[in-house]
Each structure stands twice: as structure tokens, then as C-alpha cells.
Design an enzyme around this catalytic site. Structure first.
Site, short mmCIF file in Angstrom:
data_model
loop_
_atom_site.label_atom_id
_atom_site.label_comp_id
_atom_site.label_asym_id
_atom_site.label_seq_id
_atom_site.Cartn_x
_atom_site.Cartn_y
_atom_site.Cartn_z
CE1 TYR A 120 42.35 32.42 -28.47
CE2 TYR A 120 41.22 34.46 -29.05
CZ TYR A 120 41.28 33.28 -28.32
OH TYR A 120 40.29 32.97 -27.45
CD GLU A 148 42.76 29.54 -31.60
OE1 GLU A 148 43.37 30.54 -32.05
OE2 GLU A 148 41.58 29.53 -31.22
CG ASP A 188 53.10 13.86 -13.00
OD1 ASP A 188 53.95 14.75 -12.81
OD2 ASP A 188 51.89 14.04 -12.80
CB THR A 224 53.77 21.56 -13.01
OG1 THR A 224 54.61 21.10 -11.96
CG2 THR A 224 52.41 20.91 -12.91
CE LYS A 272 53.41 20.64 -8.29
NZ LYS A 272 52.75 20.40 -9.58
NE ARG A 279 50.22 28.66 -10.03
CZ ARG A 279 50.56 27.78 -9.09
NH1 ARG A 279 50.06 26.56 -9.13
NH2 ARG A 279 51.37 28.11 -8.12
#
Ligand code: DSN
Length: 413
Positions: A51, A53, A197, A223, A226, A232
Site C-alpha cells: 500500500y 497512498e 486524450d 492509457t 495501446k 493496462r
């Protein structure tokens, strides 16, 4: 026997089946690619256990020393690769990257201009059932009927009329160059924020195969899986002045713990994208798309905009007497994977659609070149002009698996 095979033979089998599907079939979905073994090794690492954060140097939990190093590395590599002031590598997906930008600069009810989804835009740019269409007032712009290029005059007229808070330049099914300088000029005139984008074309941009929006835009979202060929996930680049608001929108605003194993894999992909091999790969992606487009034109197909400048092709099937949905299903039976896609001014609903979208990033990763693209064009033509002839479909299916076996993907590496 691997630990997975021993612990969960069912999931082991599913993964093995999917590996075989990827090896044996032609992957022509324009938004898909095959990540390297190195990217997958980072993504499958012990970093999934942590973790973290917060951000480097400002975490909420202890034990984040290595997390800080890897997140800083990913940010630095992205900054250098794209020439951006500020980068956030934590968004879990492209839609969450877009959401972070919207939340950081707009209030509910604000107006933005986005590309009409039926003309190549994306779900997260104003679909009525997506947050982007529910929370904001969306004014869609479209492509011109005569050449299927973005109608920049219409964008300017709509911007003058609606005075939007933001203008989005970006698409998920647009085969031509996007002129960010024109968008920037329009945004400046009406005092709007410009977001771009580049999810589909990020890899082309870093390899100079498509103009970069970075000098023109306030925000760039993407992203990472691609054309960029990473894990991903999503990422946002922005001008320095927007950095603090953006970061706090992503955490604590929208997400909890970042996926540190994915961030490590993003770092690996960004290093791969800085190599000369990656530039040559992107050159070949574009050359292959042109070769496949020409092969389809020679076979008598109609292409939206008449061809392609990038990695994707939209085939208009209206004169073939077959819908996009039927074409997708028929090609699938011949071991060729594509997706049905609306075409501009499509009379059919998106569930049926009059077109298919195809792209060359994945087949280029497995080292196919222009000769193979010509072959693929002829395979597709045989299947789509004989959609009820099972003999032809199964013969093409066999040719496809033979072709794929000559270009192994993961099995021999
Ligand atoms: N689903 C992606 C595509 O196929 O274009 C966009 O997120």
C-alpha cells in the site's frame, strides 16, 4: 508444475488457453498490443503487496522507500519522453485519467466540447450513461461528411457559441492526424482549457509519427497499453500550474492505494519507448496500416476518410451488405479478431454498427510487415465477401493460424 498450476489449475488453464488464443489468432483490435516479458514481470512482482497512498515523500503508510523510487522513476521517464512539466502515473485507466482532469478543472454542469462518439470520440467524452455525460453539459463536434476529417470550423463555431470551460481533442476511432495547434488556437480564443486524450496514439507521438500535443495542451491524458505497449493503465501529463490540483484529484479525490506493480511496469514500458527499436516499431506500425489500407482498397472496400495516417483503419461496410457485428463474428470464425465500430453518420445503432475498426500495433509487435498486411487484406476480403461459406471461412482460418505460427509471440522467447 508452476505454483499457479498447483494452487489453481482452473485459472492456470484459462491463462494457458488465452495465451494460445493470442498466439494462434490475428489480433487486429486497434487499441490492443502485446506487452513485453519485462513489462509483465514487473507487473507480476511483489510490488502488488504494498500500500502506498499518497505520493513520493508524502505517503500515508510506512515501508514505502522502494515505492517512492519506482514512482519517481516512472514520472521522470514520462516527463522526459513526452517533454511534459508534470506527470501523474497513478490513474488506474484512461477513463480515470480523463475523470481526474475533469474533476480538477470543472464543476458539475460546466460545458465542454468533445468529439461525437459516433464520429470517433470515446465513452468518457460525453456518453449519456458515462459520468462524463451525466455530470457535465456536453457539446459534441463531428467530422465533415465530405472527407471525414475533424470539422475544425464547426469546433470554432461551437466554441464561440457555447464558451466551454474545456475543449477535448481526442478520439478512439479516428484514422487521421489531429491538428492540436488548431485546437489550441480555438481554446485560446474562447479562454477554454485544452485537454487532449492521446490514448491511441501515445506510442506514435513519442516516436515522432504524430505531432505532439504537449506544446499546445494544458492536459494530456493517455492509457499505457495501446501503441505505448505497456501495462493496462492510465497517466496524465499537464502544465506545471495544474499539477497540485490534478494530484489531489487523483489521490485522495478519486483513488485509494496506487497499483505500484503497474506503476513499475509503466516505468519499464517508458524506458522501452525511449529506445531506437521502439521508434522503428512505430514506423512499421504506420507503414503496416498504410499497406493494409491499400490492400483493402484494392479488394474493393470503402474506408472512412479514404485511408489512414496512423495505426488504425475504419472500414465502411454499408456497400457490402453486412453489418459491423456480422463482420466481427464472421472474421472471428476465421481466427481474425476485430471490433465492430460505428462510422460517421451511421444509420445503425452501435450494437450493430456499419463498420469495423482494425489496427496494426499488435501484429507489428509480432514482427509482421507489409507483405503480411497484404495477405491479411486478402484473407479479410475472402471472408467478408463470402460470409456464409463455411468452407472458405475455415480455409482462411487455417491460413491465419499458419501465418501466426511463423511469427511466434511469447512461446519461443
Ligand atoms: N476501449 C478502448 C478502445 O478500444 O479504443 C478505448 O478505451
Amino acid at each position: 508444475m508452476s505454483p499457479l498450476e498447483q494452487t489453481d489449475p482452473q485459472v492456470f488453464r484459462i491463462i494457458a488457453d488465452e495465451m494460445e488464443r493470442q498466439e494462434r489468432r490475428l489480433e487486429l483490435i486497434a487499441s490492443e498490443n502485446f506487452a513485453s516479458r519485462a513489462v509483465m514481470e514487473a507487473q507480476g512482482s511483489v510490488l502488488t503487496n504494498k500500500y502506498a497512498e499518497g505520493y513520493p515523500g508524502r505517503r500515508y503508510y510506512g515501508g514505502c522507500v522502494h515505492m517512492d523510487v519506482v514512482e519517481n522513476l516512472a514520472r521522470l521517464r514520462a516527463q522526459q519522453l513526452f517533454g511534459a512539466d508534470h506527470v501523474n502515473v497513478q490513474p488506474h485507466s484512461g477513463t480515470q485519467a480523463n475523470m481526474a482532469v475533469y474533476f480538477s478543472v470543472m464543476k458539475p454542469g460546466d460545458t465542454y466540447l468533445g468529439m461525437d462518439l459516433r464520429h470517433g470520440g470515446h465513452l468518457s467524452m460525453g456518453h449519456p450513461k458515462n459520468f462524463s455525460g451525466m455530470i457535465y453539459h456536453v457539446v459534441p463536434y463531428s467530422v465533415r461528411s465530405e472527407d471525414h476529417r475533424i470539422d475544425y470550423d464547426q469546433v470554432r463555431d461551437l466554441a464561440r457559441k457555447h464558451r466551454p470551460r474545456m475543449i477535448i481533442a481526442g478520439a478512439s476511432a479516428y484514422p487521421r492526424i489531429i491538428h492540436y495547434d488548431i485546437f489550441a488556437d480555438i481554446a485560446r480564443e474562447v479562454d477554454a482549457i485544452l485537454m487532449t486524450d492521446v490514448a491511441h496514439i501515445a506510442g506514435l507521438i513519442v516516436a515522432d509519427r504524430h505531432p505532439s500535443p504537449v506544446p499546445h495542451a494544458d492536459f494530456v491524458t493517455t492509457t499505457t497499453h495501446k501503441t505505448l505497449r505497456g501495462p493496462r493503465g492510465g497517466m496524465v501529463l499537464c502544465r506545471g500550474e495544474y499539477g497540485p490540483a490534478l494530484d489531489s484529484c487523483i489521490f485522495p479525490g478519486m483513488q485509494g492505494g496506487p497499483l505500484m506493480h503497474v506503476i513499475a511496469a509503466k516505468a519499464v514500458a517508458l524506458a522501452e519507448a525511449a529506445t531506437p527499436e521502439f521508434r522503428s516499431y512505430q514506423d512499421q506500425v504506420v507503414r503496416n496500416a498504410k499497406a493494409l489500407a491499400n490492400a483493402l482498397l484494392e479488394e474493393g472496400f470503402t474506408l472512412v476518410s479514404g485511408g489512414t495516417d496512423n495505426h488504425l483503419i475504419l472500414v465502411d461496410l454499408t456497400d457490402k451488405g453486412i453489418t459491423g457485428m456480422e463482420a466481427q463474428e464472421t472474421l472471428e470464425r476465421a481466427c481474425i479478431t476485430v471490433n465492430k465500430n460505428s462510422i460517421p453518420f451511421d444509420p445503425l445503432p452501435p450494437t450493430k454498427a456499419s463498420g469495423i475498426r482494425i489496427g496494426t500495433p499488435a501484429v507489428t509487435t509480432r514482427s509482421m510487415g507489409e507483405d503480411e498486411m497484404r495477405l491479411i487484406g486478402s484473407f479479410m476480403s475472402k471472408v467478408l465477401t463470402n460470409p456464409t461459406d463455411e468452407r472458405i471461412i475455415s480455409a482462411v482460418g487455417k491460413d491465419v493460424t499458419d501465418l501466426c505460427s511463423r511469427f511466434p509471440l511469447y512461446v519461443q522467447h
